[in-house]
Design a protein around this motif. Structure first.
Motif, short mmCIF file in Angstrom:
data_model
loop_
_atom_site.label_atom_id
_atom_site.label_comp_id
_atom_site.label_asym_id
_atom_site.label_seq_id
_atom_site.Cartn_x
_atom_site.Cartn_y
_atom_site.Cartn_z
N VAL A 177 -16.32 -1.06 -13.09
CA VAL A 177 -15.22 -1.15 -14.05
C VAL A 177 -13.97 -1.69 -13.37
O VAL A 177 -13.27 -2.55 -13.92
CB VAL A 177 -14.94 0.23 -14.68
N MET A 178 -13.69 -1.24 -12.16
CA MET A 178 -12.55 -1.78 -11.41
C MET A 178 -12.70 -3.28 -11.21
O MET A 178 -11.74 -4.04 -11.39
CB MET A 178 -12.46 -1.09 -10.04
N GLY A 179 -13.90 -3.70 -10.84
CA GLY A 179 -14.12 -5.11 -10.55
C GLY A 179 -14.05 -6.02 -11.74
O GLY A 179 -13.99 -7.25 -11.60
N SER A 180 -14.06 -5.44 -12.95
CA SER A 180 -14.01 -6.26 -14.16
C SER A 180 -12.60 -6.69 -14.53
O SER A 180 -12.41 -7.49 -15.44
CB SER A 180 -14.64 -5.50 -15.33
N VAL A 181 -11.59 -6.15 -13.84
CA VAL A 181 -10.20 -6.47 -14.14
C VAL A 181 -9.55 -7.07 -12.89
O VAL A 181 -9.39 -6.39 -11.87
CB VAL A 181 -9.43 -5.21 -14.57
N PRO A 182 -9.17 -8.34 -12.92
CA PRO A 182 -8.58 -8.99 -11.74
C PRO A 182 -7.11 -8.61 -11.57
O PRO A 182 -6.20 -9.44 -11.75
CB PRO A 182 -8.75 -10.48 -12.06
N ASP A 183 -6.87 -7.36 -11.18
CA ASP A 183 -5.50 -6.89 -11.05
C ASP A 183 -5.11 -6.60 -9.60
O ASP A 183 -4.15 -5.88 -9.34
CB ASP A 183 -5.29 -5.62 -11.89
N GLY A 184 -5.88 -7.17 -8.67
CA GLY A 184 -5.57 -6.95 -7.26
C GLY A 184 -6.15 -5.67 -6.70
O GLY A 184 -5.72 -5.22 -5.64
N TRP A 185 -7.15 -5.12 -7.39
CA TRP A 185 -7.74 -3.86 -6.94
C TRP A 185 -8.29 -3.95 -5.52
O TRP A 185 -8.32 -2.96 -4.79
CB TRP A 185 -8.86 -3.43 -7.90
N TRP A 186 -8.70 -5.14 -5.09
CA TRP A 186 -9.31 -5.29 -3.77
C TRP A 186 -8.32 -5.07 -2.63
O TRP A 186 -8.72 -4.82 -1.50
CB TRP A 186 -9.93 -6.68 -3.66
N ARG A 187 -7.02 -5.11 -2.96
CA ARG A 187 -6.01 -4.87 -1.92
C ARG A 187 -5.77 -3.37 -1.71
O ARG A 187 -5.25 -2.97 -0.66
CB ARG A 187 -4.69 -5.56 -2.29
N ASP A 188 -6.12 -2.57 -2.69
CA ASP A 188 -5.92 -1.12 -2.60
C ASP A 188 -6.99 -0.43 -3.45
O ASP A 188 -6.74 0.00 -4.57
CB ASP A 188 -4.52 -0.74 -3.08
N ARG A 189 -8.19 -0.35 -2.91
CA ARG A 189 -9.31 0.22 -3.67
C ARG A 189 -9.08 1.69 -4.02
O ARG A 189 -9.43 2.14 -5.12
CB ARG A 189 -10.60 0.05 -2.88
N VAL A 190 -8.49 2.42 -3.10
CA VAL A 190 -8.25 3.85 -3.36
C VAL A 190 -7.25 4.02 -4.49
O VAL A 190 -7.46 4.81 -5.42
CB VAL A 190 -7.75 4.55 -2.09
#
Length: 300
Positions: A177-190
């Motif tokens: 679900v996180m990966g479905s939204v390109p909101d920069g989640w990869w910079r702060d996964r926690v």
């Protein structure tokens, strides 16, 4: 202050000022229903002891029958909140001991009665805490109809009985679900995982419409399990959501959780857009919803 005795058949209150909701509603055909703003009751379900019933005192409306702890809603009060408040007042039910599962509403247009079915998550002993209860008892579900029931409860029991065994559980593939939204989640996964979990917790409080889960037409409060993996395992816990920290591959933990929940007789929905995982949980007899389904619920 002088406490006036109730009119014949009117529920009594032990003390305190009368709430505006404590009044009769008269139907066009002449029947009377208690609760100016409607009424609500709690069907508490204990997995070992059955359901909690109240033996009503003889002077109450349809007295000397068995029904649910319940009563008139207060002005502006939600029906589930009213059901829990009345259960606390009449049967000493601790609010934290019951987890909401489903709300069933009988709406006559001019008056409504809402039944909150809740699961006992912290066992308790009911106590007679006001004059409206003659006796309180845990009754096995199969034995309910052997009691002299309040006519309204008797009329609704078959429908409520059909809901007692329906236990919806939603398992969320947080990484997907996180990966479905390109909101920069990869910079702060926690941080991204913690934010998603906090938003899911809002659904714990508001519940989900039956149409979203293909369940009987009522308003449901499913159990939520959120599976996190990798760095996201450091995400914060949130109230009402079971955060499952996968020790290795998240997909395997999701399949195991789905299989376990299905064995327990729950109606399981897994939220993921991963096709391989979707096939695995479908084989385990779980339903699947894509990540967009959950995001729409959160945005709605």
């Amino acid at each position: 202050m002088t406490i006036q005795p109730p009119a014949p058949g009117e529920p009594r209150r032990p003390h305190g000022p009368r709430d505006p909701g404590d009044a009769w509603v008269v139907a066009p055909t002449g029947e009377r229903y208690w609760g100016r703003f409607g009424a609500a009751g709690l069907l508490a379900v204990d997995p070992r002891r059955g359901v909690l019933l109240q033996h009503r005192v003889s002077w109450s409306h349809f007295g000397d029958t068995w029904a649910l702890p319940g009563g008139a809603r207060h002005e502006g009060e939600s029906a589930p909140d009213a059901a829990l408040r009345e259960a606390a007042e009449e049967a000493g039910v601790p609010d934290a001991s019951v987890r909401r599962r489903v709300v069933s509403v009988l709406d006559l247009g001019y008056w409504s009665y809402t039944t909150l079915i809740g699961d006992v998550v912290v066992p308790f002993e009911p106590t007679i805490s006001d004059p409206e209860s003659r006796e309180l008892a845990w009754v096995p579900v199969a034995d309910v109809t052997q009691y002299p029931l309040h006519p309204g409860f008797a009329a609704s029991w078959d429908g409520l009985r059909g809901l007692v065994d329906v236990r919806p559980t939603v398992i969320v593939d947080v990484a997907n679900v996180m990966g479905s939204v390109p909101d920069g989640w990869w910079r702060d996964r926690v941080g991204a995982a913690s934010r998603l979990l906090a938003r899911i917790a809002e659904l714990v409080a508001t519940g989900v419409a039956a149409s979203a889960l293909d369940l009987p037409e009522h308003h449901w409060y499913p159990e939520w399990i959120a599976v996190v993996e990798g760095q996201s395992r450091a995400a914060d816990d949130v109230p009402g959501v079971e955060v499952m920290r996968a020790p290795a591959v998240g997909d395997d933990a999701i399949v195991e959780a789905a299989e376990r929940a299905v064995r327990e007789g729950r109606a399981v929905t897994v939220v993921t857009s991963d096709r391989g995982l979707a096939e695995r949980v479908t084989d385990a007899a779980a339903d699947v919803r894509g990540a967009r389904w959950l995001l729409d619920l959160l945005e709605g």
